[in-house]
Design a protein around this motif. Sequence first.
Motif, mmCIF file in Angstrom:
data_model
loop_
_atom_site.group_PDB
_atom_site.id
_atom_site.type_symbol
_atom_site.label_atom_id
_atom_site.label_comp_id
_atom_site.label_asym_id
_atom_site.label_seq_id
_atom_site.Cartn_x
_atom_site.Cartn_y
_atom_site.Cartn_z
ATOM 1 N N GLU A 188 0.816 -1.217 0.000
ATOM 2 C CA GLU A 188 0.000 0.000 0.000
ATOM 3 C C GLU A 188 0.851 1.269 0.000
ATOM 4 N N MET A 189 1.785 1.305 -0.942
ATOM 5 C CA MET A 189 2.679 2.451 -1.085
ATOM 6 C C MET A 189 2.654 2.920 -2.532
ATOM 7 N N GLY A 190 3.114 4.136 -2.738
ATOM 8 C CA GLY A 190 3.253 4.689 -4.069
ATOM 9 C C GLY A 190 4.638 5.309 -4.240
ATOM 10 N N VAL A 191 4.897 5.830 -5.410
ATOM 11 C CA VAL A 191 6.199 6.434 -5.688
ATOM 12 C C VAL A 191 6.465 7.600 -4.742
ATOM 13 N N LYS A 192 5.438 8.378 -4.431
ATOM 14 C CA LYS A 192 5.608 9.501 -3.489
ATOM 15 C C LYS A 192 6.023 8.999 -2.107
ATOM 16 N N ASP A 193 5.495 7.845 -1.709
ATOM 17 C CA ASP A 193 5.893 7.265 -0.423
ATOM 18 C C ASP A 193 7.369 6.892 -0.434
ATOM 19 N N LEU A 194 7.830 6.339 -1.558
ATOM 20 C CA LEU A 194 9.258 6.004 -1.679
ATOM 21 C C LEU A 194 10.107 7.259 -1.582
ATOM 22 N N GLN A 195 9.680 8.297 -2.270
ATOM 23 C CA GLN A 195 10.424 9.557 -2.248
ATOM 24 C C GLN A 195 10.501 10.107 -0.819
ATOM 25 N N ARG A 196 9.405 10.037 -0.095
ATOM 26 C CA ARG A 196 9.380 10.496 1.292
ATOM 27 C C ARG A 196 10.347 9.679 2.151
ATOM 28 N N ARG A 197 10.382 8.363 1.902
ATOM 29 C CA ARG A 197 11.297 7.497 2.663
ATOM 30 C C ARG A 197 12.762 7.828 2.368
ATOM 31 N N VAL A 198 13.055 8.187 1.126
ATOM 32 C CA VAL A 198 14.422 8.588 0.773
ATOM 33 C C VAL A 198 14.828 9.780 1.629
ATOM 34 N N ILE A 199 13.937 10.732 1.756
ATOM 35 C CA ILE A 199 14.230 11.968 2.483
ATOM 36 C C ILE A 199 14.282 11.741 3.994
ATOM 37 N N LEU A 200 13.401 10.913 4.511
ATOM 38 C CA LEU A 200 13.255 10.771 5.961
ATOM 39 C C LEU A 200 13.974 9.570 6.573
ATOM 40 N N ALA A 201 14.647 8.769 5.768
ATOM 41 C CA ALA A 201 15.326 7.581 6.300
ATOM 42 C C ALA A 201 16.326 7.989 7.381
ATOM 43 N N PRO A 202 16.364 7.241 8.484
ATOM 44 C CA PRO A 202 17.225 7.627 9.604
ATOM 45 C C PRO A 202 18.716 7.363 9.405
ATOM 46 N N THR A 203 19.076 6.504 8.458
ATOM 47 C CA THR A 203 20.499 6.218 8.233
ATOM 48 C C THR A 203 20.822 6.330 6.751
ATOM 49 N N PRO A 204 22.073 6.618 6.429
ATOM 50 C CA PRO A 204 22.466 6.681 5.012
ATOM 51 C C PRO A 204 22.202 5.367 4.270
ATOM 52 N N ARG A 205 22.381 4.245 4.929
ATOM 53 C CA ARG A 205 22.164 2.955 4.261
ATOM 54 C C ARG A 205 20.696 2.730 3.933
ATOM 55 N N GLU A 206 19.824 3.096 4.852
ATOM 56 C CA GLU A 206 18.398 2.976 4.549
ATOM 57 C C GLU A 206 18.009 3.953 3.436
ATOM 58 N N ARG A 207 18.568 5.146 3.481
ATOM 59 C CA ARG A 207 18.297 6.153 2.449
ATOM 60 C C ARG A 207 18.685 5.611 1.075
ATOM 61 N N GLU A 208 19.823 4.940 1.021
ATOM 62 C CA GLU A 208 20.298 4.369 -0.241
ATOM 63 C C GLU A 208 19.346 3.283 -0.747
ATOM 64 N N ARG A 209 18.850 2.450 0.138
ATOM 65 C CA ARG A 209 17.926 1.379 -0.249
ATOM 66 C C ARG A 209 16.619 1.953 -0.779
ATOM 67 N N TRP A 210 16.073 2.959 -0.093
ATOM 68 C CA TRP A 210 14.851 3.607 -0.568
ATOM 69 C C TRP A 210 15.080 4.318 -1.885
ATOM 70 N N HIS A 211 16.254 4.914 -2.036
ATOM 71 C CA HIS A 211 16.589 5.590 -3.295
ATOM 72 C C HIS A 211 16.586 4.580 -4.446
ATOM 73 N N ALA A 212 17.162 3.413 -4.198
ATOM 74 C CA ALA A 212 17.184 2.371 -5.232
ATOM 75 C C ALA A 212 15.767 1.972 -5.635
ATOM 76 N N LEU A 213 14.892 1.760 -4.655
ATOM 77 C CA LEU A 213 13.507 1.389 -4.967
ATOM 78 C C LEU A 213 12.791 2.508 -5.706
ATOM 79 N N TRP A 214 13.047 3.739 -5.311
ATOM 80 C CA TRP A 214 12.442 4.891 -5.974
ATOM 81 C C TRP A 214 12.843 4.931 -7.447
#
Length: 96
Positions: free
Chosen positions: A14-40
Amino acid sequence: MGVREIDRSLVQWEMGVKDLQRRVILAPTPRERERWHALWLLAQGWTAAATAEMLDRDPHTIGRWAAVFGEGGPRALIFEQTGGSPPRLNRRNRRN
């Protein structure tokens, strides 16, 4: 994993591309940010190879992140420290 697979995973969780983008911005660690960026990027039609090149990772790593997300959802992308030195204790956490 292609666009169709990532789209199915997004629907499943139940997510969309905007949700992925939000996760990229709000991820608490650089590694999580990178993973969300990849999915985005994958959700926008990038191939695993192009995403891997952009993020300086192996395409198999990108595919693994996408597969893990498909199976376990957002919680599966949480980064957990598995090695290295333990964190330093502050005064409150030290035993006397």
